[in-house]
Write a protein that holds these residues in place. Structure first.
Motif, PDB file in Angstrom:
ATOM      1  N   PHE A 174      15.563  78.019  39.317  1.00 41.67           N
ATOM      2  CA  PHE A 174      16.544  77.143  39.957  1.00 41.67           C
ATOM      3  C   PHE A 174      17.082  76.032  39.066  1.00 41.67           C
ATOM      4  CE2 PHE A 174      13.930  78.646  43.609  1.00 41.67           C
ATOM      5  CZ  PHE A 174      14.930  79.336  44.265  1.00 41.67           C
ATOM      6  N   GLY A 175      16.449  75.769  37.930  1.00 39.36           N
ATOM      7  CA  GLY A 175      16.884  74.659  37.099  1.00 39.36           C
ATOM      8  C   GLY A 175      16.336  73.344  37.623  1.00 39.36           C
ATOM      9  N   ASN A 176      16.758  72.266  36.983  1.00 35.96           N
ATOM     10  CA  ASN A 176      16.246  70.943  37.346  1.00 35.96           C
ATOM     11  C   ASN A 176      17.059  70.269  38.435  1.00 35.96           C
ATOM     12  OD1 ASN A 176      14.203  71.083  35.352  1.00 35.96           O
ATOM     13  ND2 ASN A 176      15.676  70.463  33.774  1.00 35.96           N
ATOM     14  N   GLU A 177      18.269  70.756  38.664  1.00 39.22           N
ATOM     15  CA  GLU A 177      19.110  70.187  39.715  1.00 39.22           C
ATOM     16  C   GLU A 177      19.610  71.329  40.596  1.00 39.22           C
ATOM     17  OE1 GLU A 177      22.218  67.884  38.038  1.00 39.22           O
ATOM     18  OE2 GLU A 177      20.889  66.534  36.945  1.00 39.22           O
ATOM     19  N   ASP A 232      20.144  82.731  26.483  1.00 38.11           N
ATOM     20  CA  ASP A 232      20.105  81.275  26.659  1.00 38.11           C
ATOM     21  C   ASP A 232      19.066  80.934  27.722  1.00 38.11           C
ATOM     22  OD1 ASP A 232      20.462  78.582  26.920  1.00 38.11           O
ATOM     23  OD2 ASP A 232      22.626  78.653  27.252  1.00 38.11           O
ATOM     24  N   PRO A 233      17.813  80.715  27.319  1.00 36.36           N
ATOM     25  CA  PRO A 233      16.742  80.455  28.288  1.00 36.36           C
ATOM     26  C   PRO A 233      16.873  79.120  29.006  1.00 36.36           C
ATOM     27  CG  PRO A 233      15.864  81.111  26.135  1.00 36.36           C
ATOM     28  CD  PRO A 233      17.301  80.781  25.950  1.00 36.36           C
ATOM     29  N   SER A 234      17.793  78.256  28.586  1.00 36.03           N
ATOM     30  CA  SER A 234      17.919  76.945  29.221  1.00 36.03           C
ATOM     31  C   SER A 234      18.651  77.013  30.554  1.00 36.03           C
ATOM     32  CB  SER A 234      18.650  75.975  28.290  1.00 36.03           C
ATOM     33  OG  SER A 234      20.001  76.383  28.091  1.00 36.03           O
ATOM     34  N   LEU A 235      19.400  78.074  30.793  1.00 36.98           N
ATOM     35  CA  LEU A 235      20.162  78.203  32.041  1.00 36.98           C
ATOM     36  C   LEU A 235      19.276  78.761  33.146  1.00 36.98           C
ATOM     37  CD1 LEU A 235      23.498  79.704  30.658  1.00 36.98           C
ATOM     38  CD2 LEU A 235      23.032  77.321  31.271  1.00 36.98           C
ATOM     39  N   PRO A 236      19.465  78.321  34.392  1.00 32.80           N
ATOM     40  CA  PRO A 236      18.679  78.878  35.496  1.00 32.80           C
ATOM     41  C   PRO A 236      19.098  80.304  35.819  1.00 32.80           C
ATOM     42  CG  PRO A 236      20.307  77.318  36.328  1.00 32.80           C
ATOM     43  CD  PRO A 236      20.356  77.226  34.828  1.00 32.80           C
ATOM     44  N   LEU A 237      18.156  81.090  36.326  1.00 33.21           N
ATOM     45  CA  LEU A 237      18.446  82.485  36.690  1.00 33.21           C
ATOM     46  C   LEU A 237      19.312  82.581  37.941  1.00 33.21           C
ATOM     47  CD1 LEU A 237      14.922  84.033  36.035  1.00 33.21           C
ATOM     48  CD2 LEU A 237      16.998  84.443  34.710  1.00 33.21           C
ATOM     49  N   VAL A 238      19.190  81.606  38.817  1.00 31.50           N
ATOM     50  CA  VAL A 238      20.057  81.523  39.996  1.00 31.50           C
ATOM     51  C   VAL A 238      21.223  80.612  39.628  1.00 31.50           C
ATOM     52  CG1 VAL A 238      20.245  80.668  42.363  1.00 31.50           C
ATOM     53  CG2 VAL A 238      18.229  81.963  41.662  1.00 31.50           C
TER      54      VAL A 238
END
Length: 608
Positions: free
Chosen positions: A112-115, A319-325
């Protein structure tokens, strides 16, 4: 020795708790005078001594057990963990664990990422894996929320594989399955003619679901292991309950439960690791009510990610920094879909990987897949789907649009077979490429050209041979044009009838989101009310020969206004099997079958 001491302390604790009233007597002042009032009859000095000894031992035992609980990382007492592992071991579980704080943080951030908004989290925690109750679409999984469609569509594709092409195996027990999931293939002549999905029993659908989910998870685990994410808030005793009661118990356990942070994941998710295929499939069977619950799609995604391994998932990505969702609507990324289709969370759909130089490259699909993928984005020139995904082992494709995933499939295994002209083209091209020493430049030497002509039994007129060879090398494009103009009777591809290269077959398209279906409309008070249900559309597909001149494939018949006479226009229209209908799905189909003409009855198929 230590074990004996532990047992003595436990016994002392139990003995101290046997007295009535419940409060321990040691709560009284131990230095009270002998003549002080007491709640119990006067004790003898010997009894008092024994009582005090028991109380002291009990206090020591309590202190020691409290220290043991604090020292246990999972905050679960050692005996309970041992008991849990013993129970799971009897079920074939290789190991069991709760998510660590670090794993939970990595997993939540990766997905989901940080935000992330509460709406997106709600979408992913309110989608079960359930079959449609509508008889016509009973083989399909119903979607209620927008985000998890990529997970549902991938599972749906594998469910269809077993329902359509392995129906006789669905009544068998999972332990009898082959270790090579999906490696079997029907003969090219075999056709599955039944589309009577209303006749499917609940047991057959459940078996197809278990096998489909199991095959996906084992592919993620490189056929060595699978991780099954479970809900620790649900008691294991639920498994012995009746189906209706199971759903009620699970629904009650999930009341008010939400996943809004990594700590929530850690609190409610447990992980079971299986190396035995039989044990894993039995566990998936037992967990069907859990996957049907509102947490089902989320649990399956977590299971796939943990089966692959979180570090391996990150290594798969560009780009592993992007969320999968993906933001802002919470859709499943291509990486999620690829993970479920091919076992690797690569972000691209081309074959292999693309070398960018300097040690940089983009990762695509590594090899053959069981079910494939087509996308509207290819028809818009945003990407190129490789042959691995376009030509899967089984004629089933997840179809992607800008915002949704659906499923396309055929009942006939021969729809992907090459026809006579396609096979001939492949044969000639293979022979030409074998002589191409230009590093892929598309030309060969005169000696290589004569070798190709001999191998493929092409009888070229002398003047054509001289024309091709006069420069000292032969370019593929010029050679190919000569082959197209050469009659098939002498080894070329010219077919004046246009019949050799034509294909006609049927495809089915399933969209799991409930849509207004005018075909199933109900007449109420003299008017028609469209029925809201998942939609299954049958398409008749006609694919012309690849080399048919474009004017014969115009969507509208040639008319006298375009320079032809009236009779020519009529003849041309008569030669057409039927007028072409169009919808965005047709553009997806044409990325697989060039210039396909599609027709259907009723509402157009929807890929949104």
């Amino acid at each position: 020795m230590a074990d004996q001491e532990e047992e003595d302390l436990r016994m002392a604790l139990r003995m101290s708790m046997q007295h009535s009233p419940p409060e321990p007597k040691r709560s009284k002042p131990r230095d009270a005078p002998a003549g002080a009032p007491a709640d119990s009859p006067q004790e003898s000095s010997e009894a008092t001594t024994r009582r005090l000894q028991r109380e002291l031992m009990a206090a020591a035992a309590e202190k020691r057990m409290l220290a043991a609980r604090v020292a246990t990382p999972s905050a679960v007492s050692v005996p309970k963990v041992e008991k849990k592992e013993k129970e799971l071991g009897a079920r074939g579980v290789s190991s069991w664990k709760e998510l660590s704080e670090e794993e939970a943080k990595q997993l939540f951030s990766m997905v989901f990422g940080n935000e992330v908004s509460k709406d997106i989290l709600a979408q992913w925690t309110n989608q079960g894996i359930r079959f449609s109750t509508d008889p016509e679409t009973s083989m399909g999984l119903v979607q209620h929320e927008g985000g998890p469609c990529g997970v549902l569509a991938a599972i749906q594709a594998f469910v269809l594989k077993y329902i359509l092409f392995f129906p006789n195996e669905l009544g068998k027990v999972a332990p009898g399955m082959s270790q090579n999931l999906g490696s079997r293939r029907l003969s090219k002549s075999q056709c599955v003619s039944s589309n009577n999905f209303a006749s499917l029993t609940e047991d057959v659908k459940a078996s197809a679901l278990v096998r489909g989910m199991g095959e996906i998870l084992f592919a993620c685990g490189e056929n060595k292991r699978v991780a099954v994410a479970t809900l620790s808030v649900i008691s294991p005793n639920v498994e012995g309950s009746e189906d209706g009661l199971k759903e009620e118990i699970i629904a009650k356990a999930l009341e008010g439960l939400s996943i809004e942070s990594a700590s929530d994941l850690q609190r409610i998710i447990g992980v079971e690791i299986y190396t035995s295929q039989a044990s894993a499939f039995q566990r998936l069977q037992q967990m069907i009510p859990v996957f049907q619950s509102r947490m089902g799609a989320m649990l399956f995604l977590i299971s796939a990610l943990l089966s692959r391994g979180l570090d391996s998932v990150q290594a798969d990505r560009d780009d592993p920094s992007l969320p999968l969702v993906t933001a802002p609507f919470g859709h499943a990324s291509q990486e999620i879909v690829n993970l479920l289709l091919c076992g690797q969370a690569v972000p691209n759909v081309f074959d292999g990987r693309m070398d960018l130089g300097g040690g940089m490259f983009l990762k695509g699909i590594a090899g053959n897949v069981e079910v494939g993928f087509l996308t509207l984005l290819e028809s818009l020139n945003f990407c190129k789907v490789g042959q691995y995904l376009k030509c899967p082992k089984w004629p089933i494709w997840v179809v992607g649009s800008e915002s949704h995933y659906t499923v396309l499939f055929a009942l006939d295994t021969t729809v992907q077979d090459e026809n006579e002209l396609e096979e001939r083209e492949s044969q000639i091209r293979k022979a030409f490429d074998a002589q191409d020493q230009s590093g892929g430049g598309g030309f060969i030497s005169v000696e290589g050209f004569h070798q190709v002509v001999r191998e493929t039994n092409i009888k070229l007129p002398p003047e054509k041979v001289d024309h091709l060879c006069n420069t000292g090398f032969i370019v593929w494009s010029e050679f190919w044009q000569v082959i197209l103009d050469l009659d098939k009777s002498v080894g070329g591809l010219k077919d004046s009838s246009g019949l050799m290269g034509k294909k006609v077959f049927e495809l089915y398209h399933f969209n799991g989101i409930a849509k207004s279906d005018l075909n199933g409309s109900q007449i109420i008070s003299g008017g028609e009310t469209p029925v809201q249900r998942p939609r299954l559309t049958k398409l008749r597909v006609s694919v012309p020969p690849r080399w048919t001149p474009e004017e014969f494939m115009a969507d509208v018949a040639i008319s006298s206004a375009s320079g032809g006479n009236e009779s020519l226009g009529k003849d041309t229209e008569v030669a057409k099997p039927e007028p072409c209908q169009h919808a965005p799905l047709v553009d997806c189909i044409r990325t697989r079958w060039l210039r396909a003409v599609c027709n259907w009855v009723g509402d157009p198929p929807s890929i949104v």
